[in-house]
Design a protein around this motif. Structure first.
Motif, PDB file in Angstrom:
ATOM      1  N   PRO A 180      -4.050  10.732  16.347  1.00 59.64           N
ATOM      2  CA  PRO A 180      -3.484  11.641  15.231  1.00 59.64           C
ATOM      3  C   PRO A 180      -2.879  10.657  14.019  1.00 59.64           C
ATOM      4  N   SER A 221      -6.056   9.632  12.409  1.00 59.94           N
ATOM      5  CA  SER A 221      -6.625  10.512  11.563  1.00 59.94           C
ATOM      6  C   SER A 221      -5.809  10.553  10.271  1.00 59.94           C
ATOM      7  N   ILE A 222      -4.499  10.706  10.377  1.00 57.96           N
ATOM      8  CA  ILE A 222      -3.653  10.547   9.157  1.00 57.96           C
ATOM      9  C   ILE A 222      -4.022   9.548   8.098  1.00 57.96           C
ATOM     10  N   CYS A 282      -0.504   0.861  11.648  1.00 60.46           N
ATOM     11  CA  CYS A 282       0.395   1.673  10.761  1.00 60.46           C
ATOM     12  C   CYS A 282       0.655   0.856   9.466  1.00 60.46           C
TER      13      CYS A 282
END
Length: 919
Positions: free
Chosen positions: A458, A461-462, A700
């Motif tokens: 996830p 994907s973001i 991130c």
């Protein structure tokens, strides 16, 4: 006997067992054998038949007195013995004989037991067999001497493993399984749950040491490892305090305790009473005991099958309970009952053997010196095989092959969960009865599960979606730049360099996709390739974007900061060469890096972590890295080069900060970009290094830094242009006055300060200046009309050429072409030509009377009048065309010059001959 995963009767612990041992077997001395004496008196035997039947005397040795703790065992089995004798008599199994059981109280004392044995031999009848033996010490002493008396002994309660030595006790048998009989059952249970590592915890008593030693041999032969063996001595209650299984957390879903099940019912309640002075609270004890498995012999068979007596075990149990009245039950009553049947069947086979022999010897003729009859009885005993109330009764080397039951402590009570049949060597687990505290049976050791730390799908994907949005934005900027490349605003900002900036941003965006691909998405070989590819893409993208931006700034600096040069032409091709040189340096560094010390995939192992689901699993995190031998050196080289590039960009932005043509000068935005990128890179690099063990956080941070830097750079470069082009296309190219002398640099700060104060003074001042500006523009318009009328008059006068000297034609032509503004073939050249005639022969003195007194018609075409008209035209042309390249605003300086002022005495700004290519 226990291991790091079993719990048993509390007792003093040895040092905590090592963590790898997970399954514990505990065989401890029973805590409470102090049973309250019952109300049974002396048992004298079963009722005798009429004297016409000859008796077959059996010596019964057991504790019966109330003063002895184990006396309750003897008293508890007597009702079962009487039932067996009555049923044997009723079936006439030994016709014409009957069993005559004579009881002798051993009082669990060695001396008294021996005395009772010898008194029975000396003063009693000839006993064919010995029935009994409860206390291990008394039983072992008597059993050792049986061979000399040709007596076979059958015990129903002696479970000590010592008596299993057939060399020492060849005439000893027992209907109760030995303590060692639980070991094959334990082995079967271990195999059933695939437990191959155990630990043992044993009390320092010979009986239990024997069991442990036998268990060691059994497990060793089946390739099951005993990882640790510990023992303790003294009172088990004290050992429980030292063990602190609850406080050490040696219980729960990760541990399985296997303990002997021969303790009295609710033994933990009595243990708690004795240990109430310690911190072993009842709830803690129950929590530690929850789920333990007890192993013990089965008192009665659970099968609904008729036994040798013609009754099922359940029917027998009801008769026994009815017969015992107020006598306390004994867990050995079934074995005593089957023992009487074993004796009866043994004597029956012995009589058959005697009847079949040629000696015609009678069984009642037995005496203690009759070795032959003693051997016949011994052989008959070994042939015993029938189904009794305790299961199949079979002897193997004198040991009962019985049934072992498994119980589990569940919710403060013991529940039967399975049984082991020693005869058939089978284990039966009762369905849905055994419960483990975890979702599955505990492991015999902590399973080390190597788990690759991977980037969350996830999260990937973001961030990929954000990256795609950034690339779409960059594509929009590229479309805008190409579509409007012929617009003056875009043309002056070098569209080719803008394309390179966009290309660099898109390469930086693309590297995010590669940074998010780890071992969960690609193979090891592919990951190693990605290590190199993503480094190259990010490095080249950075240099392409900022190199193009800095090259544009360098061109502005080179044009407007070098006042000594008369003419400077800098084309886009030269800027491309500069960017190519920067990229060449990058390529040299990267190629050397790849050739000398290429990036490799390395796997870093971290300390083990507990399983989040609470399973008996230790997770060893693995993390993939792209590293090489001299990683620090190569990163230092790259960072140093990029840092110098950014410092150079900051220098150019500072030097060109006063060039106030927005289409040319991006210094303010470059400074903002460098500041944001620098700060974010420093923060991102530091945080990325600190979170290298957390791939999700690291990815991130890296992705957000790249997205932020690329987005802010592209927006700072293109958004102002887009807004300006949509709102006021000419604002970016409005005329400004440039002064680039070294002395003027100091005045710029003062001018900006004064302008700021004027803007802050009042709006009325601004309105006044605007009115003045409008008035001066109107004045310029009027002067232009006058000039046009004069020019027309000159063209209509044919005699004007006679007054112009031949040698002044070239100079006059230069003057008239002063305002010629041409564009080159690429549409990007602006030529400013300025000429001031310095020939004194063409000047006049306006104070001469002769000049002023002449006839106007005669003097209008004279050289003096022509010179005067040209002197008036020159400043007007100068002021009209100079603003197109950023010179003096026509509204700021009046073009009206006194006709009497000589051109060579007027202050004229220095002439610049500048050609800017591609603007």
């Amino acid at each position: 006997m226990a291991s790091p995963r079993s719990s048993g009767q509390p007792g003093p612990p040895p040092p905590p067992p090592p963590p790898p041992a997970r399954l514990l077997l505990l065989l401890l001395l029973p805590l409470l054998l102090l049973l309250a004496p019952g109300a049974w008196g002396w048992a004298r035997g079963a009722p005798r038949p009429p004297p016409s039947s000859p008796p077959l005397s059996i010596m019964g040795l057991m504790p019966l007195t109330k003063e002895v703790a184990k006396g309750s065992i003897g008293r508890g089995v007597l009702p079962a013995v009487e039932l067996a004798i009555e049923q044997i008599r009723n079936e006439s199994l030994l016709r014409p004989y009957f069993l005559d059981l004579r009881l002798y109280d051993t009082e669990c004392d060695n001396a008294k037991g021996l005395k009772a044995f010898y008194d029975a031999i000396k003063y009693g009848p000839n006993h064919l067999m010995v029935f009994g033996g409860v206390c291990p010490s008394v039983t072992s002493i008597i059993a050792e001497s049986l061979q000399g008396w040709n007596l076979v002994q059958l015990s129903f309660a002696a479970t000590t493993p010592v008596l299993a030595d057939k060399k020492k006790y060849p005439y000893f048998f027992r209907t109760v399984p030995s303590d060692n009989a639980v070991n094959p059952a334990i082995l079967k249970l271990l195999k059933h749950y695939q437990w191959k590592r155990v630990g043992t915890l044993t009390q320092d008593v010979q009986r239990f040491s024997e069991v442990r030693n036998d268990l060691t041999g059994v497990l060793y032969g089946e390739d099951i490892e005993i990882s640790d063996t510990e023992s303790f001595s003294n009172d088990p209650c004290t050992s429980v305090k030292k063990l602190k299984a609850y406080e050490e957390n040696m219980y729960g879903s990760k541990y399985q305790w296997i303990i002997p099940g021969w303790y009295e019912p609710s033994w933990w309640e009595q243990v708690h009473v004795e240990a109430n002075s310690s911190r072993c609270l009842r709830k803690n004890l129950l929590a530690a005991m929850e789920g333990y498995i007890g192993v013990d012999f089965e008192p009665l068979s659970s099968k609904q099958i008729k036994t040798i007596s013609g009754k099922t075990p359940q029917q027998y149990e009801r008769e026994y309970n009815n017969k015992r009245s107020g006598v306390g039950p004994s867990k050995f009553h079934g074995y005593a009952y089957d023992g009487i049947w074993v004796i009866a069947k043994t004597l029956q086979r012995a009589m058959e053997t005697l009847h079949a022999s040629s000696r015609h010897q009678r069984i009642q003729d037995f005496n203690y010196t009759d070795h032959t009859l003693g051997r016949i009885i011994l052989n008959a005993m070994n042939e015993t095989n029938f189904f009794g109330v305790t299961g199949q009764v079979v002897f193997r080397n004198g040991e009962r092959m019985g049934t072992i039951k498994f119980t589990q402590f569940q919710d403060s009570r013991e529940v039967k969960v399975g049984e082991y049949n020693a005869v058939a060597d089978t284990l039966e687990i009762i369905n849905d009865t055994i419960r483990f505290q975890g979702s599955e049976p505990p492991k015999d050791k902590t399973i080390i599960l190597e788990q690759l730390r991977k980037i969350s799908l996830p999260l990937y994907s973001i961030l990929s979606a954000l990256t795609i949005l950034g690339m779409i934005m960059a594509s929009a900027f590229l479309f805008f730049n190409i579509k409007n490349r012929n617009q003056k605003l875009i043309k002056m900002s070098s569209p080719y360099m803008n394309n390179l900036i966009i290309l660099g941003g898109m390469l930086s965006y693309a590297s995010i996709f590669l940074f998010g691909l780890d071992g969960s998405f690609v193979s090891e070989k592919t990951f190693e390739t990605l290590c190199t590819v993503r480094t190259w893409i990010l490095t080249v993208g950075y240099t392409t974007a900022f190199g193009a931006m800095f090259a544009k700034t360098w061109r502005v600096h080179a044009i407007f900061k070098n006042v000594k040069m008369k003419k400077k032409i800098i084309k886009d091709q030269k800027l491309l060469v500069i960017v190519g040189g920067m990229l060449l340096i990058d390529l040299c560094i990267l190629i050397c890096w790849q050739a000398v010390d290429p990036l490799r995939r390395t796997v870093e192992k971290y300390s083990m972590e507990p399983d989040p689901a609470g399973r008996d699993i230790s997770i060893r995190p693995l993390l993939e890295h792209c590293e090489n031998t001299h990683m620090t050196i190569w990163l230092g080289i790259v960072y140093a080069y990029k840092g110098l590039l950014m410092l150079f960009g900051c220098f150019l932005a500072w030097e060109t900060r006063n060039v106030s043509i927005p289409a040319l000068n991006d210094s303010k935005y470059i400074g903002m970009s460098v500041y944001n990128v620098g700060i974010m890179c420093i923060i991102g690099a530091a945080v990325s290094f600190l979170t290298r063990d957390q791939p999700n956080v690291q990815f991130c941070i890296v992705a957000l830094v790249i997205i932020f830097c690329s987005t802010i750079t592209l927006c700072l470069v293109f958004v102002p242009k887009l807004i300006t082009l949509r709102t006021n296309p000419d604002a970016a190219t409005q005329n400004r006055r440039f002064q680039f002398t070294q002395n003027q640099k100091k005045e710029d700060s003062k001018t900006s300060t004064s302008v700021t104060s004027v803007n802050q003074a009042s709006t009325s001042r601004l309105e006044g200046l605007q009115s003045e500006n409008h008035r001066l523009r109107m004045k310029i318009t009027e002067l232009d009309k006058d000039l046009e009328e004069v020019t027309m008059q000159l063209q209509d006068t044919p005699e004007k050429t006679t007054y112009i000297k031949q040698n002044h034609y070239q100079e006059l032509n230069d003057i008239l072409n002063l305002g010629n503004y041409t564009e080159s073939t690429d549409g990007g050249k602006a030529i400013l030509k300025n000429h001031l005639d310095q020939n004194p022969q063409l000047q006049w003195n306006t104070t001469e009377p002769s000049r002023t007194c002449k006839d106007p018609t005669e003097d209008i075409n004279s050289p003096e009048h022509i010179q005067r008209r040209l002197s008036l035209q020159l400043p007007i042309l100068h002021h009209a065309y100079l603003p197109s390249i950023g010179g003096v605003d026509a509204s700021c300086v009046s073009p009206c010059v006194s006709p009497t002022a000589s051109p060579r005495h007027r202050h004229v700004p220095p002439s610049f001959r500048v050609m800017v290519s591609g603007l």
